[in-house]
Design an enzyme around this catalytic site. Structure first.
Site, PDB file in Angstrom:
ATOM      1  N   ASP A 152     -16.942  11.065  32.773  1.00  0.00           N
ATOM      2  CA  ASP A 152     -17.686  10.554  31.616  1.00  0.00           C
ATOM      3  C   ASP A 152     -18.527  11.641  30.969  1.00  0.00           C
ATOM      4  O   ASP A 152     -19.734  11.482  30.767  1.00  0.00           O
ATOM      5  CB  ASP A 152     -18.552   9.354  32.029  1.00  0.00           C
ATOM      6  CG  ASP A 152     -17.697   8.223  32.604  1.00  0.00           C
ATOM      7  OD1 ASP A 152     -17.136   8.417  33.694  1.00  0.00           O
ATOM      8  OD2 ASP A 152     -17.575   7.175  31.963  1.00  0.00           O
ATOM      9  N   ASP A 179     -12.760   9.586  30.807  1.00  0.00           N
ATOM     10  CA  ASP A 179     -13.738   9.659  29.718  1.00  0.00           C
ATOM     11  C   ASP A 179     -14.161  11.099  29.483  1.00  0.00           C
ATOM     12  O   ASP A 179     -15.152  11.593  30.038  1.00  0.00           O
ATOM     13  CB  ASP A 179     -14.947   8.734  29.948  1.00  0.00           C
ATOM     14  CG  ASP A 179     -14.622   7.284  29.599  1.00  0.00           C
ATOM     15  OD1 ASP A 179     -13.481   7.024  29.132  1.00  0.00           O
ATOM     16  OD2 ASP A 179     -15.496   6.426  29.771  1.00  0.00           O
ATOM     17  N   ASN A 212     -11.378   4.621  29.364  1.00  0.00           N
ATOM     18  CA  ASN A 212     -11.258   3.777  28.177  1.00  0.00           C
ATOM     19  C   ASN A 212     -11.457   4.559  26.885  1.00  0.00           C
ATOM     20  O   ASN A 212     -10.871   4.237  25.852  1.00  0.00           O
ATOM     21  CB  ASN A 212     -12.251   2.609  28.245  1.00  0.00           C
ATOM     22  CG  ASN A 212     -13.656   3.052  28.592  1.00  0.00           C
ATOM     23  OD1 ASN A 212     -13.840   3.814  29.552  1.00  0.00           O
ATOM     24  ND2 ASN A 212     -14.641   2.612  27.852  1.00  0.00           N
ATOM     25  N   HIS A 295     -10.485   5.656  36.803  1.00  0.00           N
ATOM     26  CA  HIS A 295     -11.702   5.552  35.995  1.00  0.00           C
ATOM     27  C   HIS A 295     -12.642   4.418  36.406  1.00  0.00           C
ATOM     28  O   HIS A 295     -13.842   4.615  36.565  1.00  0.00           O
ATOM     29  CB  HIS A 295     -11.330   5.411  34.518  1.00  0.00           C
ATOM     30  CG  HIS A 295     -12.510   5.539  33.606  1.00  0.00           C
ATOM     31  ND1 HIS A 295     -13.315   6.652  33.595  1.00  0.00           N
ATOM     32  CD2 HIS A 295     -13.032   4.682  32.699  1.00  0.00           C
ATOM     33  CE1 HIS A 295     -14.292   6.476  32.712  1.00  0.00           C
ATOM     34  NE2 HIS A 295     -14.149   5.295  32.157  1.00  0.00           N
ATOM     35  N   HIS A 305     -20.377  -2.860  34.006  1.00  0.00           N
ATOM     36  CA  HIS A 305     -18.944  -2.936  34.289  1.00  0.00           C
ATOM     37  C   HIS A 305     -18.620  -3.667  35.581  1.00  0.00           C
ATOM     38  O   HIS A 305     -17.623  -3.359  36.244  1.00  0.00           O
ATOM     39  CB  HIS A 305     -18.327  -1.525  34.313  1.00  0.00           C
ATOM     40  CG  HIS A 305     -18.541  -0.766  33.037  1.00  0.00           C
ATOM     41  ND1 HIS A 305     -18.112  -1.230  31.817  1.00  0.00           N
ATOM     42  CD2 HIS A 305     -19.168   0.415  32.799  1.00  0.00           C
ATOM     43  CE1 HIS A 305     -18.453  -0.360  30.869  1.00  0.00           C
ATOM     44  NE2 HIS A 305     -19.102   0.638  31.442  1.00  0.00           N
ATOM     45  N   HIS A 332     -16.749   5.776  34.740  1.00  0.00           N
ATOM     46  CA  HIS A 332     -16.979   4.573  33.933  1.00  0.00           C
ATOM     47  C   HIS A 332     -18.429   4.101  33.961  1.00  0.00           C
ATOM     48  O   HIS A 332     -19.017   3.890  32.909  1.00  0.00           O
ATOM     49  CB  HIS A 332     -16.026   3.463  34.376  1.00  0.00           C
ATOM     50  CG  HIS A 332     -15.792   2.402  33.336  1.00  0.00           C
ATOM     51  ND1 HIS A 332     -15.690   2.684  31.997  1.00  0.00           N
ATOM     52  CD2 HIS A 332     -15.621   1.053  33.459  1.00  0.00           C
ATOM     53  CE1 HIS A 332     -15.466   1.544  31.334  1.00  0.00           C
ATOM     54  NE2 HIS A 332     -15.430   0.547  32.193  1.00  0.00           N
ATOM     55  N   HIS A 334     -22.175   4.806  34.261  1.00  0.00           N
ATOM     56  CA  HIS A 334     -22.900   6.056  34.031  1.00  0.00           C
ATOM     57  C   HIS A 334     -24.055   6.201  35.014  1.00  0.00           C
ATOM     58  O   HIS A 334     -25.234   6.107  34.657  1.00  0.00           O
ATOM     59  CB  HIS A 334     -23.386   6.124  32.585  1.00  0.00           C
ATOM     60  CG  HIS A 334     -22.254   6.033  31.614  1.00  0.00           C
ATOM     61  ND1 HIS A 334     -22.411   5.675  30.297  1.00  0.00           N
ATOM     62  CD2 HIS A 334     -20.924   6.249  31.778  1.00  0.00           C
ATOM     63  CE1 HIS A 334     -21.241   5.678  29.702  1.00  0.00           C
ATOM     64  NE2 HIS A 334     -20.320   6.015  30.574  1.00  0.00           N
TER      65      HIS A 334
HETATM   66 FE   LIG Z   1     -15.569   4.524  30.717  1.00  0.00          FE
END
Ligand SMILES: [Fe+2]
Ligand SMILES: *[C@@H]1O[C@H](CO)[C@@H](O)[C@H](O)[C@H]1NC(C)=O
Length: 441
Positions: A152, A179, A212, A295, A305, A332, A334
């Site tokens: 990410d 990411d 994503n 991810h 998430h 994914h 953070h």
């Molecule tokens: Fe993500």
């Protein structure tokens, strides 16, 4: 400084409450700085044939893929290289691709595989028959090997801080569990991301899988992953996969499977069948360590998430468990979190250690809220930007550390010795039920 001090009081009180409520999981009381702005590049105009956004990745045994972009389409996909500066005894030729996306047309994307290369050796190289000399180091063929991990990433001031910290450590390869650019449909952000990471990504292989933010699909118009696949080509053909969204590779004594959270994973899918075939060929004598990256985390006690990884976990966790995957890295969310060895939601001596490390520094900021009470399997969790380092010392021992960007200093915040499943009789060869899962028709 002043505002930092003022900010300490409330979070500290909260942290004391949290810590006293949790007997086992460590939740740190570090006061997190806010997100930083997206970096703006001074776009220097360059000759159109000048190589830009150079990065390297592993491309099968003893080979490296060099990827770069030129504004013009006529410059050659040539890589000249050698082991002393300015002396290029070897040459490799590759091919090109490009793509259009709405009103954007990419430059010419060159992919050139070079080799065979010596292990653990510095090569000097240049792309397209011109441009500055760059250098990369190939990974060693034996332990020890050190893998840097950060997901990410994005392209903010925090990303830069994370990259600077990674640059300070002695490492052989970068693992990125999805990411990358946070381009989010604005295609020239893929270019600025490529420029931002070039100093590191042109010097050590970067092995990435998608998140994503790589999807960028538009219903009835764009299928998704177009820019990711064009720019970040990974060795999927070399590992028997038919998609750039999942593949495997080996480095020193480590077999790494890179999976796709955003492509089909159920038991009838191509990815599932490829994974099963790939895992069934792993030779733990040759690669005692087995890692997996994807991810969306399966073990995540952050509020962000929640549950998004459940379906993939249900489909694929039995395979990873049967094969004896040592460590899983996901992104994914953070924030950072490390689990005990777990399987099927519970501690399990033959399960994987799950690490969520989606804290590379993107513009969306950190995920601060955690589920309480903390699940039994969660060992350490903290919402700060940072990166991880996995130093695999030998066939039985690896040292994992997570380094938080404490303001701008890298501070080692979590660390643990991990012993391999190979050394505790958990690998597929030694377990009947695992053999049945992996080697049944
Ligand atoms: Fe993500
Ligand atoms: C592997 O490394 C660990 C940690 O340094 C050490 O204790 C152990 O003896 C080593 N094992 C072998 C087989 O060399």
């Amino acid at each position: 400084m002043v505002s930092n001090r003022l900010n300490i009081v409330l979070p500290l009180a909260a942290a004391v409450l949290v810590i006293s409520a949790l007997a086992v999981t460590v939740t740190a009381d570090y006061v997190r700085p806010p997100p930083r702005k997206t970096l703006h590049f001074p776009w220097v105009s360059r000759p159109s044939s000048q190589p830009q956004q150079v990065h390297v990745s592993l491309a099968g045994n003893k080979h490296i893929r060099v990827t770069w972009i030129t504004s013009d389409s006529s410059s050659p996909s040539l890589v000249e290289y050698g082991t002393s500066p300015g002396k290029y005894n070897f040459r490799g030729h590759g091919d090109t691709t490009s793509y259009s996306y709405l009103f954007y047309s990419s430059g010419t994307i060159h992919h050139t595989v070079i080799g065979p290369l010596e292990d653990d050796t510095v090569y000097f190289y240049r792309c397209g028959g011109q441009g500055p000399e760059l250098k990369f180091k190939t990974p060693p063929s034996e332990f020890p090997v050190t893998l840097a991990v950060a997901g990410d990433l994005g392209q903010t001031g925090w990303t830069q801080s994370t990259l600077e910290h990674i640059d300070l450590c002695q490492y052989d390869l970068h693992l990125l569990p999805g990411d990358l650019s946070y381009a989010d449909y604005i295609q020239n952000r893929w270019d600025t991301f490529g420029e931002l990471v070039q100093p590191l990504a042109s010097a050590r292989p970067w092995m990435v899988t998608q998140g994503n933010h790589e999807k960028e699909s538009i219903p009835f118009f764009k299928e998704g992953f177009e820019s990711f696949n064009a720019r970040w080509k990974m060795p999927y053909e070399e590992s028997g996969s038919t998609s750039n969204l999942y593949y495997s590779f080996e480095v020193a004594g480590v077999h790494v499977v890179m999976l796709g959270s955003y492509t089909d994973y159920d038991e009838t899918s191509d990815q599932y069948n490829w994974l099963k075939a790939d895992l069934s060929t792993v030779d733990r004598k040759r690669t005692p360590w087995l890692l997996a990256l994807f991810h969306v985390p399966w073990y995540n006690s952050n509020s962000a998430h929640q549950g998004e990884g459940d379906n993939m976990m249900e489909a694929m966790e039995p395979l990873l468990h049967a094969a004896g995957v040592d460590i899983v890295f996901a992104g994914h969310v953070h924030a950072y979190e490390r689990s005990k060895r777990v399987y099927n939601g519970k501690s399990d001596p033959c399960g994987a250690v799950h690490v969520t490390i989606g804290d590379g520094g993107n513009k969306e900021g950190l995920a601060h809220k955690y589920k309480e009470p903390s699940p039994e399997w969660s060992v350490f969790r903290e919402a700060s930007f940072g990166h991880g380092e996995l130093k695999i010392v030998n066939s039985t021992h690896a040292f994992w550390s997570w380094h938080r960007n404490d303001d701008d200093e890298p501070v080692r915040s979590d660390e643990v010795w991990i012993t391999s499943l190979m050394s505790s009789g958990c690998v597929a060869e030694e377990r009947k039920e695992a053999r049945e899962i992996l080697w049944s028709p």
